[in-house]
Design an enzyme around this catalytic site. Structure first.
Site, PDB file in Angstrom:
ATOM      1  N   GLU A 189     -19.589   0.576  23.577  1.00 52.03           N
ATOM      2  CA  GLU A 189     -18.375   0.573  24.398  1.00 52.03           C
ATOM      3  C   GLU A 189     -18.759   0.786  25.871  1.00 52.03           C
ATOM      4  OE1 GLU A 189     -15.579   3.508  22.982  1.00 52.03           O
ATOM      5  OE2 GLU A 189     -14.022   2.886  24.391  1.00 52.03           O
ATOM      6  N   ARG A 221      -7.182  17.058  12.928  1.00 50.52           N
ATOM      7  CA  ARG A 221      -7.371  18.114  13.925  1.00 50.52           C
ATOM      8  C   ARG A 221      -6.901  19.432  13.365  1.00 50.52           C
ATOM      9  NH1 ARG A 221      -3.809  18.092  18.307  1.00 50.52           N
ATOM     10  NH2 ARG A 221      -3.273  15.976  17.651  1.00 50.52           N
TER      11      ARG A 221
HETATM   12  C1  LIG Z   1     -10.887   6.108  27.445  1.00 50.06           C
HETATM   13  C2  LIG Z   1     -10.621   4.788  26.881  1.00 50.06           C
HETATM   14  C3  LIG Z   1     -10.854   3.609  27.740  1.00 50.06           C
HETATM   15  C4  LIG Z   1     -10.187   4.749  25.618  1.00 50.06           C
HETATM   16  C5  LIG Z   1     -10.322   3.618  24.724  1.00 50.06           C
HETATM   17  N1  LIG Z   1     -11.445   3.736  23.923  1.00 50.06           N
HETATM   18  C6  LIG Z   1     -11.681   4.703  23.015  1.00 50.06           C
HETATM   19  N2  LIG Z   1     -12.981   4.921  22.726  1.00 50.06           N
HETATM   20  C7  LIG Z   1     -13.343   5.895  21.871  1.00 50.06           C
HETATM   21  N3  LIG Z   1     -12.473   6.699  21.260  1.00 50.06           N
HETATM   22  C8  LIG Z   1     -11.162   6.520  21.513  1.00 50.06           C
HETATM   23  C9  LIG Z   1     -10.708   5.513  22.399  1.00 50.06           C
HETATM   24  N4  LIG Z   1      -9.358   5.591  22.421  1.00 50.06           N
HETATM   25  C10 LIG Z   1      -9.004   6.599  21.584  1.00 50.06           C
HETATM   26  N5  LIG Z   1     -10.090   7.179  21.073  1.00 50.06           N
HETATM   27  C11 LIG Z   1     -10.165   8.334  20.139  1.00 50.06           C
HETATM   28  O1  LIG Z   1      -8.882   8.545  19.589  1.00 50.06           O
HETATM   29  C12 LIG Z   1      -8.407   9.869  19.883  1.00 50.06           C
HETATM   30  C13 LIG Z   1      -6.907   9.857  20.057  1.00 50.06           C
HETATM   31  O2  LIG Z   1      -6.280   9.543  18.832  1.00 50.06           O
HETATM   32  P1  LIG Z   1      -6.236  10.534  17.561  1.00 50.06           P
HETATM   33  O3  LIG Z   1      -6.079  11.927  18.056  1.00 50.06           O
HETATM   34  O4  LIG Z   1      -7.529  10.355  16.829  1.00 50.06           O
HETATM   35  O5  LIG Z   1      -5.030  10.073  16.796  1.00 50.06           O
HETATM   36  C14 LIG Z   1      -9.178  10.256  21.139  1.00 50.06           C
HETATM   37  O6  LIG Z   1      -9.264  11.644  21.295  1.00 50.06           O
HETATM   38  C15 LIG Z   1     -10.535   9.597  20.897  1.00 50.06           C
HETATM   39  O7  LIG Z   1     -11.329  10.403  20.056  1.00 50.06           O
END
Ligand SMILES: CC(C)=CCNc1ncnc2c1ncn2[C@@H]1O[C@H](COP(=O)(O)O)[C@@H](O)[C@H]1O
Ligand SMILES: [Zn+2]
Length: 352
Positions: free
Chosen positions: A205, A103
């Site tokens: 998903e 990010r």
């Molecule tokens: C909403 C829900 C049921 C979540 C679980 N399923 C998910 N599906 C797709 N992308 C995800 C999910 N959980 C986390 N992420 C991704 O991981 C990011 C957070 O971790 P990071 O900033 O990449 O370190 C989120 O912004 C999203 O892009």
């Protein structure tokens, strides 16, 4: 935390292959972050979905936005990544593939490159502390950010794969599945695969992603995240199931995440059973252990209690998962040996 987890599942050696860094931040780490940034006025119910709660997918994705506000400097990333690794180690995870989306934060000067560099630094500091866990990193592409960013992220992943002596092992495709089309990112994913990065793709998903999943399966990926709506019984297609089975692609299954995010109506309706009964490779994972208030040991216990599986069955799931990691052949072998060493004491001290 919710109710107690049996010692057996806590002590059982495990691999975690589907963990988003910013979704894995525990309550205690959130407290440290809110103390650093009191002006944001963020409360715990804005960063986690705890006991018995369910949210729409959209509401769940809002939670990540709040966490991202709290984690916006290299200093934050370092602390968060080290805490998350320690907490997985405390839960008996011996091998972890952490994933995160690089990010850029204009306000703090954090760049996508310095983001990845900091996660790598956290992994190496944990290694130096002698924690009993091997950690590898998957760089995440957020499907919402489009093709240009995806290409840039692949380049970053490739550079770090080469410069970190294999700590970066692959690429993840994630982000809100209702936004964008994975098909638009195909050339970026293909490029990643061609340069030697392993691919773990969130797929089906949500319902009505049959066309996208067909395209993504043609690559094919090395692992699938969720795959909730692949099979025809839930609106997927037999052709998708055939591609997954023919290529023997392991599925990363995250029960609590799917139930709390309401893509699966109940634990007993989870597609774990469909794939497990086929004898298809599956690996139990947490997805976002902080956001969904869970742990990997709890997920194993949940699978055992929901589907009536024995401790032996659960051991076998955990042991087989080693083969689905993106670790080198020698590390896989080392992990197999470790599992066999740990097995007698586990079944002796914690009777069935
Ligand atoms: C909403 C829900 C049921 C979540 C679980 N399923 C998910 N599906 C797709 N992308 C995800 C999910 N959980 C986390 N992420 C991704 O991981 C990011 C957070 O971790 P990071 O900033 O990449 O370190 C989120 O912004 C999203 O892009
Ligand atoms: Zn995920």
């Amino acid at each position: 935390m919710e109710n107690e987890v049996d010692l057996f599942y806590r002590q059982m050696p495990k691999v975690e292959l589907h963990a988003h860094l910013n979704g894995s931040v525990s309550f205690s780490t959130i407290e440290k972050l809110t103390a650093r940034k009191p002006h944001l006025n963020i409360e715990h119910n804005m960063t986690a979905i705890c006991s018995g709660q369910r949210r729409t997918l959209d509401e769940c994705f809002q939670v990540f936005k709040v966490i991202h506000q709290l984690v916006d400097t290299e200093e934050d990333i370092l602390m968060v990544a080290k805490d998350v690794i320690r907490q997985f180690a405390d839960d008996g995870v011996k091998y972890l593939e952490l994933r995160s989306t690089p990010r850029e934060e204009k306000n703090t000067g954090m760049t996508r490159r310095s983001y990845v560099q900091t996660v790598i630094e956290a992994i190496s500091q944990c290694g130096n502390e002698g924690l009993d866990i091997e950690v590898r990193f998957l760089v995440s592409v957020d499907r919402r950010h489009g093709f240009e960013v995806a290409m840039e992220t692949v380049k970053l992943a490739e550079d770090f794969m080469l410069s970190t002596d294999g700590l970066v092992v692959g690429l993840d495709l994630s982000g809100d599945p209702t936004v964008g089309h994975g098909g638009d990112l195909l050339p970026a994913l293909q490029k990643a695969k061609n340069c030697g990065l392993k691919l773990s793709l969130h797929m089906s998903e949500v319902p009505s992603q049959v066309d996208e999943s067909e395209l993504l399966l043609n690559i094919p990926p090395d692992r699938i995240g969720h795959g909730t709506f692949l099979h025809p019984e839930v609106g997927g297609a037999q052709s998708l199931v055939d591609k997954v089975t023919m290529n023997n692609i392991p599925l990363e299954l995250c029960l609590t995440s799917n139930v709390k995010g309401q893509t699966v109506s109940s634990y007993s309706n989870h597609h774990f059973l469909y794939w497990y009964n086929k004898g298809h490779p599956v690996v139990i994972c947490t997805d976002d252990r902080g956001v969904f208030c869970t742990e990997l040991s709890r997920e194993y216990q949940l699978v055992a209690s929901t589907f009536g599986l024995s401790q032996e069955d659960m051991w076998s799931l955990s042991h087989k998962a080693i083969d689905y990691t993106f670790a080198s052949a020698s590390l896989k072998e080392q992990l197999h040996r470790r599992w066999l060493e740990l097995r007698p004491s586990l079944f002796q001290t914690v009777p069935n």
